[in-house]
Scaffold this active site. Structure first.
Site, PDB file in Angstrom:
ATOM      1  N   SER A  49       0.839  -1.199   0.000  1.00  0.00           N
ATOM      2  CA  SER A  49       0.000   0.000   0.000  1.00  0.00           C
ATOM      3  C   SER A  49       0.874   1.249   0.000  1.00  0.00           C
ATOM      4  CB  SER A  49      -0.857  -0.023   1.258  1.00  0.00           C
ATOM      5  OG  SER A  49      -1.370   1.257   1.533  1.00  0.00           O
ATOM      6  N   TYR A  86      -1.050  -0.980  10.953  1.00  0.00           N
ATOM      7  CA  TYR A  86      -1.360  -1.532   9.628  1.00  0.00           C
ATOM      8  C   TYR A  86      -0.210  -1.270   8.657  1.00  0.00           C
ATOM      9  CZ  TYR A  86      -3.146  -1.353   4.863  1.00  0.00           C
ATOM     10  OH  TYR A  86      -3.283  -1.483   3.507  1.00  0.00           O
ATOM     11  N   LYS A 123       2.664  -3.856   6.633  1.00  0.00           N
ATOM     12  CA  LYS A 123       2.967  -3.887   5.192  1.00  0.00           C
ATOM     13  C   LYS A 123       4.476  -3.723   4.990  1.00  0.00           C
ATOM     14  CE  LYS A 123      -1.084  -4.590   3.467  1.00  0.00           C
ATOM     15  NZ  LYS A 123      -1.370  -5.874   2.846  1.00  0.00           N
TER      16      LYS A 123
HETATM   17  C1  UD1 Z   1      -6.746   4.759   3.892  1.00  0.00           C
HETATM   18  C2  UD1 Z   1      -5.714   4.434   4.912  1.00  0.00           C
HETATM   19  C3  UD1 Z   1      -4.542   3.811   4.198  1.00  0.00           C
HETATM   20  C4  UD1 Z   1      -4.996   2.564   3.458  1.00  0.00           C
HETATM   21  C5  UD1 Z   1      -6.119   2.914   2.507  1.00  0.00           C
HETATM   22  C6  UD1 Z   1      -6.710   1.631   1.959  1.00  0.00           C
HETATM   23  C7  UD1 Z   1      -6.020   6.023   6.740  1.00  0.00           C
HETATM   24  C8  UD1 Z   1      -5.460   7.185   7.467  1.00  0.00           C
HETATM   25  N1  UD1 Z   1      -5.343   5.613   5.642  1.00  0.00           N
HETATM   26  O1  UD1 Z   1      -6.198   5.711   2.979  1.00  0.00           O
HETATM   27  O2  UD1 Z   1      -3.546   3.481   5.128  1.00  0.00           O
HETATM   28  O3  UD1 Z   1      -3.928   2.003   2.738  1.00  0.00           O
HETATM   29  O4  UD1 Z   1      -7.162   3.603   3.205  1.00  0.00           O
HETATM   30  O5  UD1 Z   1      -7.698   1.901   1.031  1.00  0.00           O
HETATM   31  O6  UD1 Z   1      -7.042   5.476   7.106  1.00  0.00           O
HETATM   32  N2  UD1 Z   1     -12.552  11.013   3.736  1.00  0.00           N
HETATM   33  C9  UD1 Z   1     -13.570  11.824   4.160  1.00  0.00           C
HETATM   34  N3  UD1 Z   1     -14.679  11.246   4.742  1.00  0.00           N
HETATM   35  C10 UD1 Z   1     -14.794   9.898   4.922  1.00  0.00           C
HETATM   36  C11 UD1 Z   1     -13.737   9.067   4.484  1.00  0.00           C
HETATM   37  C12 UD1 Z   1     -12.620   9.653   3.901  1.00  0.00           C
HETATM   38  O7  UD1 Z   1     -13.510  13.049   4.018  1.00  0.00           O
HETATM   39  O8  UD1 Z   1     -15.820   9.431   5.462  1.00  0.00           O
HETATM   40  C13 UD1 Z   1     -11.358  11.614   3.080  1.00  0.00           C
HETATM   41  C14 UD1 Z   1     -10.057  11.386   3.816  1.00  0.00           C
HETATM   42  O9  UD1 Z   1      -9.850  12.397   4.769  1.00  0.00           O
HETATM   43  C15 UD1 Z   1      -9.056  11.418   2.655  1.00  0.00           C
HETATM   44  C16 UD1 Z   1      -9.840  10.836   1.483  1.00  0.00           C
HETATM   45  O10 UD1 Z   1     -11.215  10.992   1.831  1.00  0.00           O
HETATM   46  O11 UD1 Z   1      -8.695  12.740   2.334  1.00  0.00           O
HETATM   47  C17 UD1 Z   1      -9.557   9.362   1.235  1.00  0.00           C
HETATM   48  O12 UD1 Z   1      -9.746   8.643   2.453  1.00  0.00           O
HETATM   49  P1  UD1 Z   1      -9.766   7.046   2.510  1.00  0.00           P
HETATM   50  O13 UD1 Z   1     -10.656   6.501   1.465  1.00  0.00           O
HETATM   51  O14 UD1 Z   1     -10.041   6.651   3.925  1.00  0.00           O
HETATM   52  O15 UD1 Z   1      -8.294   6.640   2.095  1.00  0.00           O
HETATM   53  P2  UD1 Z   1      -6.881   7.081   2.731  1.00  0.00           P
HETATM   54  O16 UD1 Z   1      -7.053   7.781   4.010  1.00  0.00           O
HETATM   55  O17 UD1 Z   1      -6.114   7.771   1.660  1.00  0.00           O
END
Ligand code: UD1
Length: 337
Positions: A124, A148, A152
């Site tokens: 990842s 996590y 990895k």
């Molecule tokens: C997350 C994990 C990462 C993992 C990946 C797997 C964290 C901090 N990171 O990545 O380690 O490898 O998932 O797919 O959890 N967001 C919102 N509202 C939500 C959900 C997300 O605003 O309800 C935003 C987040 O702040 C971010 C973006 O959407 O800016 C993507 O978030 P997400 O899909 O959770 O992925 P990552 O955080 O990049």
């Protein structure tokens, strides 16, 4: 080729299964269904009209794993089986180290017992920690910020040392950016067990009425609209990257690490806007404080994947949203629908 897929019933596993079956490989899926269901396998069987072997078992059961590998005699293994929720890994670190690190060790030992020396591993972009430069190349400094991510990194180290110790072995480590989307049929897709942590499944559940409103974690980042920017990659493109890595592994020896992303970043609000267009309905949201551990911007340099695998992403954000909506609207309760 004979391919052994651990975690083949899961989100990325099932899409990769469909891809490798459509390329006429023989497959054995090894899964404990702890975060998946055999229903995804039944659907892949119908979609491809191909039979494949399944073994219900855990990578924490060395005997079962060894027996399955010795019976199937694969040419290559693709290792998806693992835990992937960041928050849960902070609460239950031992479970994460056990599943993801001990599970990988068990798998390599079982592969040795079955004379299999080729593996493709799901890593990842989380292993890059807070990006020091963009786009992120594979030689970017590494550093995990949660258990996590540590698992990895540890598994990557183990694979590198293992490949080095065996002159004819091949380990291909794929570092995924943010997978989204579903197969174009709408029959398989992402089906989180609990309340989704990741953006797209949450947006999709809001769209279908299972959740009220999206919470956008922060709009004060140093990005064009203040919300976090990520490199979203269509899960079908990701599946094709695994198929390409299988071909690469046939002639490759050693350990190679490859980013799988598009090279383009989109913000949370870009994703919301694209999804609204695809679904033809509004996604209500509230701006909330930043989520701890989140970074502002992350996107890949995918040049190495092009160079070594001859692979590049073909689907855009509109495709990712349209296919997610098709899956979610046809299966509002996921595989239980
Ligand atoms: C997350 C994990 C990462 C993992 C990946 C797997 C964290 C901090 N990171 O990545 O380690 O490898 O998932 O797919 O959890 N967001 C919102 N509202 C939500 C959900 C997300 O605003 O309800 C935003 C987040 O702040 C971010 C973006 O959407 O800016 C993507 O978030 P997400 O899909 O959770 O992925 P990552 O955080 O990049």
């Amino acid at each position: 080729m004979r391919i052994f897929l651990t975690g083949g019933a899961g989100y990325i596993g099932s899409h990769t299964l469909l891809e490798v079956l459509s390329q006429d490989h023989e497959v054995c899926v090894f899964d404990d269904y702890s975060n998946s269901t055999p229903e995804s396998l039944r659907r892949v069987e119908t979609l491809t009209n191909r039979k494949f072997k399944t073994v219900e078992g855990s990578v924490l059961d060395p005997q079962c794993l060894t027996q399955a590998l010795q019976e199937f005699k694969p040419d290559a293994v693709i290792h998806f089986a693992g835990k992937k929720a960041v928050g849960e890994s902070v609460e239950k670190p031992l479970m994460y180290y056990e599943n993801n690190v001990v599970g990988t060790l068990n798998l390599l030992r079982a592969m040795e017992a079955a004379n299999c020396e080729r593996i493709i591993f799901s890593s990842s972009a989380t292993v890059y920690g807070d990006p020091q430069f963009l786009p992120i190349t594979e030689d970017h400094p590494l550093g995990a910020t949660n258990p996590y991510g540590q698992t990895k990194l540890m598994a990557e180290h183990i694979l590198r040392d293992w490949a080095q110790s065996r002159p004819t072995a091949s380990a291909v480590i794929l570092r995924y950016f943010n997978p989204l989307g579903a197969h174009e049929s709408g029959r398989i897709g992402e089906d989180p067990n609990d309340i989704p942590n990741n953006l797209m499944p949450y947006v999709a559940q809001v769209a279908v009425g299972r959740r009220d409103r999206l919470r956008v974690w922060g709009n004060d980042y140093d990005t064009p609209d203040g919300t976090g920017v990520r490199d979203y990659i269509h899960v079908v493109d990701l599946a094709k990257a695994h198929a390409a890595a299988l071909g690469f592994g046939e002639t490759h020896q050693g350990c190679e690490t490859i980013n799988i992303g598009t090279g383009r970043g989109y913000s949370v609000l870009d994703v919301v806007g694209a999804f609204e267009l695809a679904a033809g309905r509004a996604i209500p949201y509230d701006i909330k404080p930043r989520r701890s551990g989140d970074i502002a911007t992350c996107y890949a340099d995918p040049a190495k994947a092009k160079r070594l695998l001859g692979w590049r992403a073909e689907h855009d954000l509109a495709d990712m949203c349209a296919s997610t909506w098709k899956w979610q609207s046809q299966n509002p309760d996921g595989y239980d629908s």
